[in-house]
Write a protein that holds these residues in place. Structure first.
Motif, short mmCIF file in Angstrom:
data_model
loop_
_atom_site.label_atom_id
_atom_site.label_comp_id
_atom_site.label_asym_id
_atom_site.label_seq_id
_atom_site.Cartn_x
_atom_site.Cartn_y
_atom_site.Cartn_z
N ASP A 281 0.80 -1.22 0.00
CA ASP A 281 0.00 0.00 0.00
C ASP A 281 0.84 1.28 0.00
O ASP A 281 0.30 2.38 -0.08
N ILE A 282 2.16 1.12 0.10
CA ILE A 282 3.07 2.28 0.05
C ILE A 282 3.85 2.18 -1.25
O ILE A 282 4.74 1.35 -1.40
N LEU A 283 3.52 3.03 -2.21
CA LEU A 283 4.02 2.85 -3.57
C LEU A 283 5.29 3.62 -3.88
O LEU A 283 6.09 3.20 -4.71
N ASP A 284 5.51 4.75 -3.26
CA ASP A 284 6.59 5.63 -3.70
C ASP A 284 7.96 5.30 -3.10
O ASP A 284 8.99 5.65 -3.67
N ILE A 285 7.97 4.65 -1.95
CA ILE A 285 9.24 4.32 -1.30
C ILE A 285 9.23 2.87 -0.87
O ILE A 285 8.18 2.25 -0.72
N TYR A 286 10.42 2.35 -0.63
CA TYR A 286 10.56 0.96 -0.20
C TYR A 286 10.47 0.90 1.33
O TYR A 286 11.35 1.36 2.04
N VAL A 287 9.36 0.34 1.81
CA VAL A 287 9.16 0.15 3.25
C VAL A 287 8.84 -1.32 3.48
O VAL A 287 7.70 -1.76 3.28
N PRO A 288 9.84 -2.13 3.86
CA PRO A 288 9.59 -3.56 4.04
C PRO A 288 8.62 -3.82 5.19
O PRO A 288 8.64 -3.13 6.20
N MET A 289 7.77 -4.82 4.99
CA MET A 289 6.80 -5.17 6.02
C MET A 289 7.46 -5.97 7.14
O MET A 289 8.06 -7.02 6.90
N THR A 290 7.36 -5.48 8.35
CA THR A 290 7.78 -6.26 9.51
C THR A 290 6.83 -7.44 9.65
O THR A 290 5.72 -7.43 9.09
N PRO A 291 7.20 -8.47 10.40
CA PRO A 291 6.29 -9.62 10.55
C PRO A 291 4.89 -9.25 11.01
O PRO A 291 3.90 -9.78 10.50
N SER A 292 4.79 -8.32 11.95
CA SER A 292 3.45 -7.95 12.45
C SER A 292 2.62 -7.27 11.35
O SER A 292 1.41 -7.53 11.22
N VAL A 293 3.27 -6.42 10.55
CA VAL A 293 2.56 -5.76 9.45
C VAL A 293 2.20 -6.79 8.38
O VAL A 293 1.08 -6.78 7.83
N TYR A 294 3.11 -7.68 8.06
CA TYR A 294 2.90 -8.73 7.06
C TYR A 294 1.68 -9.57 7.42
O TYR A 294 0.79 -9.81 6.58
N ILE A 295 1.64 -10.01 8.66
CA ILE A 295 0.52 -10.85 9.12
C ILE A 295 -0.78 -10.07 9.06
O ILE A 295 -1.82 -10.59 8.62
N GLN A 296 -0.75 -8.81 9.48
CA GLN A 296 -1.96 -8.01 9.48
C GLN A 296 -2.48 -7.79 8.06
O GLN A 296 -3.70 -7.80 7.83
N LYS A 297 -1.56 -7.60 7.09
CA LYS A 297 -1.99 -7.43 5.70
C LYS A 297 -2.75 -8.66 5.22
O LYS A 297 -3.79 -8.55 4.55
N ILE A 298 -2.23 -9.85 5.56
CA ILE A 298 -2.89 -11.08 5.12
C ILE A 298 -4.22 -11.27 5.85
O ILE A 298 -5.21 -11.70 5.25
N MET A 299 -4.27 -10.88 7.12
CA MET A 299 -5.53 -10.94 7.86
C MET A 299 -6.56 -10.01 7.20
O MET A 299 -7.72 -10.39 7.01
N ASP A 300 -6.12 -8.81 6.83
CA ASP A 300 -7.03 -7.84 6.20
C ASP A 300 -7.54 -8.36 4.86
O ASP A 300 -8.72 -8.20 4.52
N ILE A 301 -6.62 -8.95 4.07
CA ILE A 301 -7.02 -9.49 2.77
C ILE A 301 -8.05 -10.60 2.95
O ILE A 301 -9.05 -10.67 2.23
N THR A 302 -7.82 -11.47 3.95
CA THR A 302 -8.78 -12.55 4.23
C THR A 302 -10.14 -11.97 4.57
O THR A 302 -11.18 -12.42 4.07
N ASN A 303 -10.14 -10.97 5.43
CA ASN A 303 -11.41 -10.40 5.89
C ASN A 303 -12.14 -9.63 4.80
O ASN A 303 -13.35 -9.41 4.91
N LYS A 312 -8.18 -15.95 11.32
CA LYS A 312 -7.85 -16.15 12.72
C LYS A 312 -6.38 -16.58 12.81
O LYS A 312 -6.00 -17.61 12.25
N LEU A 313 -5.57 -15.77 13.46
CA LEU A 313 -4.16 -16.10 13.63
C LEU A 313 -4.04 -17.20 14.68
O LEU A 313 -4.37 -16.99 15.85
N GLU A 314 -3.57 -18.37 14.26
CA GLU A 314 -3.48 -19.52 15.17
C GLU A 314 -2.11 -19.65 15.82
O GLU A 314 -2.00 -20.15 16.94
N TRP A 315 -1.08 -19.23 15.11
CA TRP A 315 0.29 -19.43 15.63
C TRP A 315 1.24 -18.54 14.85
O TRP A 315 1.06 -18.32 13.65
N ALA A 316 2.22 -17.99 15.53
CA ALA A 316 3.24 -17.17 14.86
C ALA A 316 4.54 -17.21 15.64
O ALA A 316 4.54 -17.32 16.87
N ASP A 317 5.63 -17.13 14.90
CA ASP A 317 6.94 -17.13 15.54
C ASP A 317 7.93 -16.38 14.66
O ASP A 317 7.92 -16.52 13.43
N VAL A 318 8.76 -15.57 15.29
CA VAL A 318 9.88 -14.91 14.60
C VAL A 318 11.11 -15.16 15.45
O VAL A 318 11.21 -14.67 16.58
#
Length: 362
Positions: A281-303, A312-318
């Motif tokens: 969602d950030i087009l002009d600059i390179y902002v890598p998704m941290t794990p928490s942002v990455y997971i939230q993006k996929i949750m949002d897409i699912t919803n 529903k996030l069942e398990w996560a580890d970094v």
């Protein structure tokens, strides 16, 4: 009946297929030459899916590689579970079949087919599964398809769409760091300086691709790093850029040892890969998704899917990887721009993220 409106069939995946099918025989021989310890390692890698999904009628492996991942899934999910393996490269399917034959892996209820993560179809028919394994694949989808951000989102939608209700999506990939400060990255060995010069000159140039493919990638790709000239024995750059260099160097050394590439090889496929996926969602600059942002993006897409489901996030580890940290410390030294040691950052460079998302009824 499920709607297909979530999919984008306009994405040009043929360039990625041409490139991967054109990879050297040495590359495919190396990924197909798996040993017993590799199977043990892969079982450990996909074990989280088994923790969350104790039983399944069907599992999909996205990106079959050399076949060892499917063997690991079969070990965890024995027959009669059907295991599907999709790969965009015909050569990967061929190598996987050879691996099965060599290692006496029963192919009963194992179905391999060519296809893209952005359009999962078997003989032009959709498949729906209880579990999906996507290990170090989504960054490749991003890296090899024009309009990379849209490709990543499209693949995530397609994966989620292909899950049955109460199905589980297991993703494993590189974890972007939580800090984006500028750092000084020192090179402890001459060969690392040589690698940096090669990498900074050719990164995402797509040198071995056709002119048409290069033009298509460059017309939509804005992942640009400013790789500075080496001062003495260090460079000063953003920490995410430093992470990309160090992670690529580790894979470069590994691939050299395994005979997959030659030194400064312009056809090395990883030379064109972005390991740390930017926020779509950030087009002009390179902002890598941290794990928490990455997971939230996929949750949002699912919803936001046009279904009566939610994520529903069942398990996560970094977790940092000790051997990888040791490797980085052998070849690199990190400091801030005032030369204060920041070797604590190596844990973030080495980390992998793993998580399981279940698609449940609203």
């Amino acid at each position: 009946m499920k709607s297909d409106n979530n999919r984008d069939s306009r994405l040009k995946v043929n360039f990625a297929k041409e490139q991967l099918d054109g990879s050297s025989d040495e590359y495919y021989r190396a990924i197909g030459n798996s040993k017993k310890k590799d199977l043990t390692s892969f079982i450990k890698k996909v074990q989280p899916l088994k923790f969350v999904l104790s039983e399944a009628k069907s599992i999909l492996s996205v990106g079959v590689g050399g076949g060892v991942e499917i063997n690991a899934i079969r070990t965890l999910f024995p027959e009669p579970t059907t295991i599907y393996g999709i790969d965009i490269a015909k050569k990967s399917i061929e190598v996987t079949n050879k691996y099965f034959k060599k290692n006496k892996v029963s192919t009963k209820n194992i179905v391999l087919f060519e296809g893209s993560a952005t359009d999962i179809k078997l003989d032009n028919n959709r498949i729906f599964v209880d579990g999906i394994v996507v290990s170090s694949t989504l960054h490749e989808v991003f890296s090899y398809i024009p309009d990379s951000r849209k490709a990543w989102v499209s693949a995530v939608k397609e994966l989620l769409f292909s899950l049955n209700k109460n199905g589980v999506l297991f993703i494993r990939d590189f974890a972007a760091p939580s800090v984006s400060i500028k750092v000084r990255m020192y090179f402890r060995k001459k060969q690392v300086i040589s690698f940096y010069r090669y990498f900074s000159r050719h990164y995402r140039n797509f040198d071995s691709w056709t002119e048409e493919a290069k033009l298509n990638m460059h017309s939509t790709d804005n992942i640009k790093f400013d790789f500075p000239i080496i001062k003495d024995d260090y460079v000063e750059l953003s920490f995410p850029a430093a992470c990309e260099i160090m992670l690529h160097y580790k894979n470069y050394v590994d691939h050299l040892k395994r005979g997959m590439i030659q030194k400064s090889d312009l056809s090395w496929k990883e030379l064109n890969e972005v390991y740390l996926i930017p926020d779509p969602d950030i087009l002009d600059i390179y902002v890598p998704m941290t794990p928490s942002v990455y997971i939230q993006k996929i949750m949002d897409i699912t919803n936001n899917l046009q279904e009566n489901t939610k994520a529903k996030l069942e398990w996560a580890d970094v977790s940092p990887r000790k051997k990888t940290v040791a490797f980085f410390k052998k070849y690199f030294y990190l400091s801030d721009c005032l030369d204060n040691s920041r070797e604590d950052l190596f844990d973030q460079v080495s980390s992998k993220m793993e998580f399981c998302i279940k698609k449940v009824s609203r």
